[in-house]
Design a protein around this motif. Structure first.
Motif, PDB file in Angstrom:
ATOM      1  N   CYS A  12     -12.569 -11.389  16.691  1.00 28.50           N
ATOM      2  CA  CYS A  12     -11.381 -12.224  16.815  1.00 28.50           C
ATOM      3  C   CYS A  12     -11.684 -13.718  16.790  1.00 28.50           C
ATOM      4  O   CYS A  12     -12.832 -14.145  16.708  1.00 28.50           O
ATOM      5  N   GLN A  13     -10.615 -14.513  16.919  1.00 31.30           N
ATOM      6  CA  GLN A  13     -10.760 -15.966  16.934  1.00 31.30           C
ATOM      7  C   GLN A  13     -11.551 -16.440  18.147  1.00 31.30           C
ATOM      8  O   GLN A  13     -12.217 -17.471  18.085  1.00 31.30           O
ATOM      9  N   GLU A  16     -14.963 -16.425  17.003  1.00 35.10           N
ATOM     10  CA  GLU A  16     -15.189 -17.546  16.097  1.00 35.10           C
ATOM     11  C   GLU A  16     -15.439 -18.826  16.901  1.00 35.10           C
ATOM     12  O   GLU A  16     -16.348 -19.613  16.596  1.00 35.10           O
ATOM     13  N   TYR A  17     -14.621 -19.020  17.919  1.00 32.58           N
ATOM     14  CA  TYR A  17     -14.779 -20.194  18.779  1.00 32.58           C
ATOM     15  C   TYR A  17     -16.132 -20.156  19.490  1.00 32.58           C
ATOM     16  O   TYR A  17     -16.865 -21.150  19.531  1.00 32.58           O
ATOM     17  N   PHE A 149     -10.150 -24.213  16.791  1.00 34.04           N
ATOM     18  CA  PHE A 149      -9.814 -23.342  17.914  1.00 34.04           C
ATOM     19  C   PHE A 149     -10.302 -23.995  19.201  1.00 34.04           C
ATOM     20  O   PHE A 149     -11.361 -24.615  19.225  1.00 34.04           O
ATOM     21  N   LEU A 198      -6.680 -20.716  22.472  1.00 38.01           N
ATOM     22  CA  LEU A 198      -7.105 -19.323  22.479  1.00 38.01           C
ATOM     23  C   LEU A 198      -7.201 -18.742  23.886  1.00 38.01           C
ATOM     24  O   LEU A 198      -7.576 -19.426  24.841  1.00 38.01           O
TER      25      LEU A 198
END
Length: 442
Positions: A12-13, A16-17, A149, A198
């Motif tokens: 998920c994001q 990514e963060y 993000f 997020l």
């Protein structure tokens, strides 16, 4: 001695963060990114355990690392993220040449773990949950992209019956307001124009600052005040926490776009109860109705789990009815994937796989048609598009995203990268739009 690192990200994001932050940490200690996994001295896999395929892909990738490790015994292999948190020492037992295992809350300790591995000769595992400590140890962001993000909270306290996140990322803990704003101010100074906040349940954000309770609506208002930030998004929100204060924020915060991702998972109250989601379809529809009273053009995307244990034809029909009533935009949908350690893993499941696949296909066809219809309705409109860089195809083409997340390709000079520009939408293709800069932008 300077080393080269390579990070492979799953999921998920949030991951990514976290990978961005791992890169910032490694760079701050004097290491540099590697263009390829074969040329790296340190390889980090940042993992996801939400679905089975992502977890097995990790072990498949680790298997392919064996020849590289045999060729270069000094190569360091790290596994972070949710699979690391869930499996811990078991990763070392299954893949003995992994050097370091760390969880989402201990990524800031990676340099120390690598040093401990080198000095002791033993694999290091740290999957503890030191709450929000990691944000106090992260270097200033190096992100200079137009979008970014920003994690505002960690963990989840909802304990849906199908989900491993509370066990891999811990309970909900909100990041201090000044910490969030400091990072966003740094991003804006670096040229960022759009931030996505997020959290596993991002709208559950709550902190006390100077004796005053700050909720998610307050956070959105504070972020909207940061100079240079022109668009504020958030994901993933939870219907239980979608308060009237948050709905009201859409009336006075124009930097919130007419687009929301709000997972529903099923249109059947019986299945929602088995999932322990904490709301009914009526309550979900009430949120959307009130949002669209404030923002009539609001597009809603969602998450759907198909084939959850006990889902009958009637239950699936109710999901399709909800899709027709809300008219969801492009959304994420998956067949239920059993996760060890979750309550749903013990539920009886007698629905044939072929039936689940047929239901998923039926749902996805409707969602795809809805999304295309919304895209086609944009042709002829003037849309504010944040230009993120060069298009993947076509010389002298740029690419950006509209407020409702559509990718828009258009011919223009690269001077527009990083800016929000008005584009006249000229064509809708299956998963993107084409546009032209309007004269007033020049």
């Amino acid at each position: 001695m300077e080393k080269k690192f390579f990070i492979r990200t799953f999921g998920c994001q949030m991951n990514e963060y976290d990978s961005e932050k791992i890169a910032d940490i490694m760079t701050a200690t004097g290491d540099t990114p590697s263009a390829s996994i074969e040329d790296a001295d340190i390889v980090v896999f940042n993992t996801c355990s939400v679905r089975e395929k992502a977890q097995e892909k990790l072990f498949s990738d680790l298997g392919r690392m064996r020849p590289l490790k045999e060729k270069n015994p000094n190569l360091m292999i790290g596994v972070g993220g949710c699979v690391a948190s869930q499996e811990g020492e078991a990763i070392i037992k299954r893949v003995p040449y992994v050097d370091v295992v760390f969880g989402p809350q201990t990524l800031h300790r990676l340099p120390q773990l690598l040093r401990a591995r080198e000095s002791s000769g033993r694999a290091q595992v740290d999957i503890t949950f030191p709450e929000i400590e990691k944000f106090d140890h992260l270097p200033a962001t190096s992100n200079d992209a137009a979008t970014a993000f920003v994690s505002v909270m960690e963990g989840c306290s909802k304990y849906c019956s199908f989900c491993v996140v509370p066990y891999t990322r811990g309970e909900e803990v909100s990041r201090p307001l000044d910490s969030v704003l400091t990072e966003i101010i740094q991003l804006a100074e670096n040229g960022c124009r759009e931030v996505t906040l997020l959290g596993q349940n991002v709208n559950a954000y709550r902190v006390t600052t100077d004796g005053v309770l700050v909720d998610f609506a307050d956070l959105l208002a504070a972020v909207s005040e940061v100079p240079g930030i022109e668009r504020v998004r958030f994901t993933t929100s939870h219907p239980v926490e979608f308060s009237q204060r948050l709905i009201d924020a859409y009336a006075y915060l124009p930097k919130l776009p007419d687009y929301l991702h709000l997972p529903v998972q099923s249109g059947s109250d019986q299945i929602l109860a088995r999932m322990k989601r904490g709301y009914t379809t009526l309550e979900y529809k009430s949120i959307i109705r009130r949002l669209r009273q404030v923002r009539p053009q609001m597009l809603i995307s969602s998450d759907f789990i198909i084939g959850f244990p006990g889902e009958s034809d009637a239950d699936f029909d109710k999901t399709m009815q909800l899709v027709a009533q809300i008219k969801f935009d492009f959304s994420f949908s998956f067949i239920y994937s059993q996760r060890p350690g979750t309550p749903a893993a013990s539920f009886a499941d007698d629905t044939p796989t072929a039936v689940k696949k047929e239901r998923l296909t039926q749902l996805q066809q409707v969602l795809e048609a809805n999304g295309k219809q919304y895209s086609e309705a944009m042709v002829g409109n003037i849309e504010e598009v944040l230009v993120t860089g060069h298009a993947k195809r076509g010389k002298h083409m740029l690419q950006g995203r509209s407020a409702n997340t559509r990718v828009v390709n258009f011919a223009a000079d690269e001077k527009w990268i990083g800016k929000i520009v008005p584009l006249s939408i000229t064509e809708a293709t299956p998963h993107s739009l084409r546009g032209e800069i309007v004269d007033s932008a020049y």
